[in-house]
Scaffold this motif. Structure first.
Motif, short mmCIF file in Angstrom:
data_model
loop_
_atom_site.label_atom_id
_atom_site.label_comp_id
_atom_site.label_asym_id
_atom_site.label_seq_id
_atom_site.Cartn_x
_atom_site.Cartn_y
_atom_site.Cartn_z
N GLY A 219 0.87 -1.17 0.00
CA GLY A 219 0.00 0.00 0.00
C GLY A 219 0.89 1.20 0.00
O GLY A 219 2.11 1.08 -0.04
N THR A 220 0.31 2.38 0.08
CA THR A 220 1.17 3.57 0.10
C THR A 220 2.03 3.58 1.35
O THR A 220 3.04 4.25 1.41
CB THR A 220 0.31 4.85 0.03
N THR A 221 1.64 2.79 2.37
CA THR A 221 2.47 2.71 3.57
C THR A 221 3.55 1.66 3.43
O THR A 221 4.46 1.59 4.24
CB THR A 221 1.60 2.30 4.78
N GLY A 222 3.43 0.80 2.40
CA GLY A 222 4.42 -0.25 2.22
C GLY A 222 4.13 -1.50 3.02
O GLY A 222 4.83 -2.49 2.90
N VAL A 223 3.09 -1.50 3.84
CA VAL A 223 2.76 -2.68 4.64
C VAL A 223 2.00 -3.66 3.77
O VAL A 223 0.94 -3.33 3.21
CB VAL A 223 1.89 -2.29 5.87
N ALA A 224 2.52 -4.87 3.63
CA ALA A 224 1.86 -5.87 2.78
C ALA A 224 0.57 -6.33 3.43
O ALA A 224 0.53 -6.72 4.59
CB ALA A 224 2.80 -7.07 2.57
N LYS A 225 -0.52 -6.25 2.64
CA LYS A 225 -1.84 -6.62 3.15
C LYS A 225 -2.40 -7.76 2.30
O LYS A 225 -2.19 -7.79 1.08
CB LYS A 225 -2.80 -5.42 3.07
N GLY A 226 -3.14 -8.65 2.94
CA GLY A 226 -3.78 -9.74 2.24
C GLY A 226 -5.12 -9.29 1.68
O GLY A 226 -6.04 -8.97 2.43
N VAL A 227 -5.23 -9.26 0.36
CA VAL A 227 -6.49 -8.89 -0.29
C VAL A 227 -7.38 -10.13 -0.32
O VAL A 227 -7.01 -11.17 -0.85
CB VAL A 227 -6.24 -8.36 -1.72
N MET A 228 -8.58 -10.00 0.25
CA MET A 228 -9.51 -11.13 0.32
C MET A 228 -10.37 -11.17 -0.94
O MET A 228 -11.23 -10.31 -1.15
CB MET A 228 -10.40 -11.01 1.56
N LEU A 229 -10.13 -12.16 -1.77
CA LEU A 229 -10.90 -12.34 -3.00
C LEU A 229 -11.72 -13.61 -2.89
O LEU A 229 -11.19 -14.69 -2.62
CB LEU A 229 -9.97 -12.40 -4.21
N THR A 230 -13.02 -13.47 -3.08
CA THR A 230 -13.93 -14.61 -2.98
C THR A 230 -13.94 -15.40 -4.29
O THR A 230 -13.44 -14.94 -5.33
CB THR A 230 -15.36 -14.13 -2.68
N HIS A 231 -14.57 -16.57 -4.23
CA HIS A 231 -14.78 -17.34 -5.46
C HIS A 231 -15.56 -16.49 -6.46
O HIS A 231 -15.24 -16.48 -7.67
CB HIS A 231 -15.56 -18.63 -5.15
N HIS A 232 -16.56 -15.77 -5.98
CA HIS A 232 -17.39 -14.95 -6.88
C HIS A 232 -16.58 -13.83 -7.51
O HIS A 232 -16.74 -13.55 -8.71
CB HIS A 232 -18.57 -14.36 -6.09
N ASN A 233 -15.70 -13.17 -6.74
CA ASN A 233 -14.83 -12.13 -7.31
C ASN A 233 -14.05 -12.67 -8.50
O ASN A 233 -14.01 -12.05 -9.57
CB ASN A 233 -13.82 -11.64 -6.27
N LEU A 234 -13.44 -13.83 -8.31
CA LEU A 234 -12.56 -14.37 -9.36
C LEU A 234 -13.35 -14.96 -10.52
O LEU A 234 -12.94 -14.82 -11.68
CB LEU A 234 -11.63 -15.42 -8.75
N VAL A 235 -14.49 -15.59 -10.24
CA VAL A 235 -15.32 -16.13 -11.32
C VAL A 235 -15.87 -14.99 -12.17
O VAL A 235 -15.88 -15.07 -13.41
CB VAL A 235 -16.46 -16.99 -10.75
N THR A 236 -16.31 -13.91 -11.53
CA THR A 236 -16.87 -12.79 -12.30
C THR A 236 -15.79 -12.12 -13.17
O THR A 236 -16.03 -11.82 -14.33
CB THR A 236 -17.53 -11.73 -11.40
N ASN A 237 -14.61 -11.90 -12.61
CA ASN A 237 -13.58 -11.23 -13.40
C ASN A 237 -13.12 -12.10 -14.56
O ASN A 237 -12.85 -11.60 -15.66
CB ASN A 237 -12.39 -10.83 -12.52
N THR A 238 -13.05 -13.40 -14.34
CA THR A 238 -12.69 -14.32 -15.41
C THR A 238 -13.77 -14.32 -16.49
O THR A 238 -13.47 -14.30 -17.69
CB THR A 238 -12.51 -15.75 -14.86
N THR A 239 -15.02 -14.32 -16.08
CA THR A 239 -16.14 -14.29 -17.02
C THR A 239 -16.14 -12.99 -17.83
O THR A 239 -16.35 -12.98 -19.05
CB THR A 239 -17.48 -14.44 -16.27
N GLN A 240 -15.89 -11.88 -17.15
CA GLN A 240 -15.81 -10.59 -17.84
C GLN A 240 -14.70 -10.62 -18.89
O GLN A 240 -14.87 -10.12 -20.01
CB GLN A 240 -15.52 -9.47 -16.83
N CYS A 241 -13.57 -11.21 -18.53
CA CYS A 241 -12.42 -11.29 -19.44
C CYS A 241 -12.78 -12.08 -20.70
O CYS A 241 -12.44 -11.69 -21.82
CB CYS A 241 -11.24 -11.93 -18.72
N LEU A 242 -13.49 -13.17 -20.51
CA LEU A 242 -13.87 -14.00 -21.66
C LEU A 242 -14.82 -13.25 -22.59
O LEU A 242 -14.73 -13.39 -23.82
CB LEU A 242 -14.52 -15.30 -21.17
#
Length: 572
Positions: A219-242
């Protein structure tokens, strides 16, 4: 704050792209099962001559899932994957999801301190790593919650006789010989997998609630953060890409996997897209320009997602005319700005289309892109994807900017993250209502096309990697001879930007550039290590003593511009 936006961009969508999509309410791993059922004998992966069918990939993933359960992995546990692009990285990714685990993608370039932070922050119970990086993992495992380390090697999925020869090549190239003592807690991947059951696990998944991935970002602070991505987040972005790549026929694509899977961009637009659309992944463990040229020529690659530095390297390769690149149909460039001349040169060489995409780890990652076969605008990152809204927020009024006015780009859509892992305050700070604040400054034109004018305040993007100056500065400040340090990105014709460190030494001490570089290499991943160092007696500061980073950035830009002008004079 007004919550509705005028979707000016929709009128510029090609008619083949829907403005809204019905997304499947499914787990990410269900698409691998579907492919194995529908096209069991179709090749899913080509890796340096070795091929796996969809049925084989599904079976191996099930074996891995069952073995994870056998060592105590339960739904919601975190499994880290620290691998280069190999068949194992796909097997472990989908196998971990089948076991109900949350995948933690870990960069194989990480040094001990980075591994330790990520394992402790995520609480990962298991890590799968390459034999070459095992010594780093071994040094920190007792400082983490890791219960098992599973070790694999490139050779494990090479065809005969490459699998026999590779260890000797690896030793010659790296100078490293890894001796691993396997036991109940340190497991050999090949043996681990061989003993696995092929039974199907019945793990119930709630796609919109259950996490599939913890993807770490700074982040702008440089502290590494875990971004929580759900199955739905990834399925939707993959579908959008297709849908964005609408000329890609299901089951027909040959996708070059040169972007790392441990990066969310490569994971989505290559691995998940390929599995969902039953394409063949041409997997390469490392981007080597000549090898990639050979691979495109021989394997007749049709889709090549990449980063600008990859296209630059290929365009400028002295032997490029010896290879046929005409099979390439579409390339989606991400991770850094795409220069116009690179786009034009690559399209001329291949006859395919190369467009830029924009997004962040927090958006799974793609949110905005130029239509591949549609209206383009020079300098623009394109338009929002289906069901994705973007706007520009005024820092002064907190309202939406008018077209042409610069402000912070904000995004909302089904691909936007659930939040940051165990960081509710950081999550709250990055959302305004249901809008995600990107931190990137830009504007939208009258047609709804977006433009970036500046990046997050201090972030450096070098060769497609996001680099956060504060993290490097903290390492520099730990050196006992350094009094002050500041790190900036400076223009670089190949990497886009490169890292430069300005250092003030403590009085009475001395330090050479070589000594400082060695120290940085011991404490930072290779891509974060400064390429340039400058020792100064003092750094520019405000009256209250804050270092003026922007002054240094402007100085370097001026130097770069002067050099470019001088070069132009000499060539004219």
């Amino acid at each position: 704050m007004t919550t509705t936006v005028e979707k000016r961009w929709l009128k510029h969508y090609p008619e083949e792209i829907p403005t809204s999509i019905q997304y499947p309410e499914r787990s990410l791993q269900s698409f691998l099962k579907e492919a194995a059922e529908q096209v069991p004998d179709k090749k899913a992966i080509h890796f340096l001559g070795k091929e796996l069918s969809y049925q084989e990939l599904y079976t191996l993933s099930k074996k891995f899932a069952n073995q994870l359960q056998g060592i105590g992995v339960k739904k919601g546990d975190r499994v880290a994957i620290m691998l280069a692009n190999t068949p194992q990285s796909v097997i472990c990714y989908y196998g971990a999801l089948m076991a109900g685990a949350i995948v933690v993608q870990t960069n194989p370039l990480y040094v001990e301190r980075e591994i330790e932070h990520q394992m402790n922050d995520s609480g990962a119970k298991v890590i799968v790593c390459l034999d070459l990086v095992y010594p780093r993992v071994a040094k920190v495992r007792n400082k983490t919650n890791l219960e098992h380390v599973i070790v694999t090697g490139i050779k494990d999925y090479l065809p005969f006789p490459k699998n026999l020869i590779y260890p000797f090549i690896q030793k010659k190239n790296t100078g490293i010989t890894v001796n691993i003592t396997y036991d109940a807690k340190t497991l050999n991947f090949a043996e681990f997998l061989k003993a696995g059951s092929e039974k199907e696990l019945d793990i119930k998944v709630s796609p919109k609630e259950d996490l599939a991935l913890l993807q770490y970002t700074g982040g702008t602070t440089g502290v590494a953060k875990g971004v929580m991505l759900t199955h739905h987040n990834l399925v939707t972005n993959t579908t959008q890409c297709l849908h964005w790549m609408y000329k890609m026929e299901k089951g027909e694509g040959r996708v070059l996997a040169a972007l790392p899977f441990f990066h969310v961009y490569g994971m989505t637009v290559i691995m998940n897209v390929s599995i969902m659309y039953q394409s063949k992944m041409i997997v390469v463990p490392k981007f080597e320009p000549k090898d990639v040229l050979k691979t495109i020529d021989k394997q007749k690659v049709t889709i090549f997602p990449g980063a600008p530095t990859m296209y630059v390297a290929l365009i400028n390769h002295p032997e490029i005319k010896n290879y046929d690149l005409s099979s390439i149909e579409a390339c989606l460039s991400g991770a850094a700005p795409l220069p116009l001349e690179v786009q034009q040169s690559f399209e001329k060489l291949t006859g395919g289309k190369l467009v830029e995409g924009y997004g962040l780890t927090e958006t799974s990652p793609v949110a905005i892109s130029t239509p591949i076969w549609g209206k383009r605008k020079e300098g623009s990152i394109g338009v929002p994807w289906p069901d994705t809204e973007a706007a520009v927020l005024s820092a002064e009024t907190g309202e939406f900017c008018e077209p042409g006015e610069v402000g912070e780009i904000i995004i909302r859509g089904p691909q936007v993250m659930k939040g940051y892992w165990n960081r509710p305050e950081a999550t709250a700070a990055t959302f305004k209502d249901d809008w995600f604040l990107t931190g990137d400054m830009g504007y939208m034109d009258e047609d709804g096309y977006f433009y970036i004018v500046d990046r997050k305040k201090d972030m450096i993007i070098a060769g497609g990697f996001n680099i956060y100056p504060r993290e490097i500065e903290e390492v520099l400040y730990e050196h006992d001879k350094i009094q002050e340090a500041v790190v900036i990105g400076v223009p670089d014709p190949y990497r886009g930007e490169t890292v430069k460190a300005f250092v003030v030494l403590k009085e009475g001490t001395s330090l050479t550039e070589e000594e400082l570089n060695k120290y940085c290499r011991e404490n930072l991943a290779a891509y974060k290590v400064p390429k340039l160092y400058e020792f100064r007696n003092e750094l520019p500061k405000t009256l209250i003593g804050k270092i003026l980073r922007r002054v240094l950035v402007d100085e370097e830009k001026a130097k770069y511009a002067d050099k470019a002008n001088e070069d132009n004079k000499q060539t004219s």
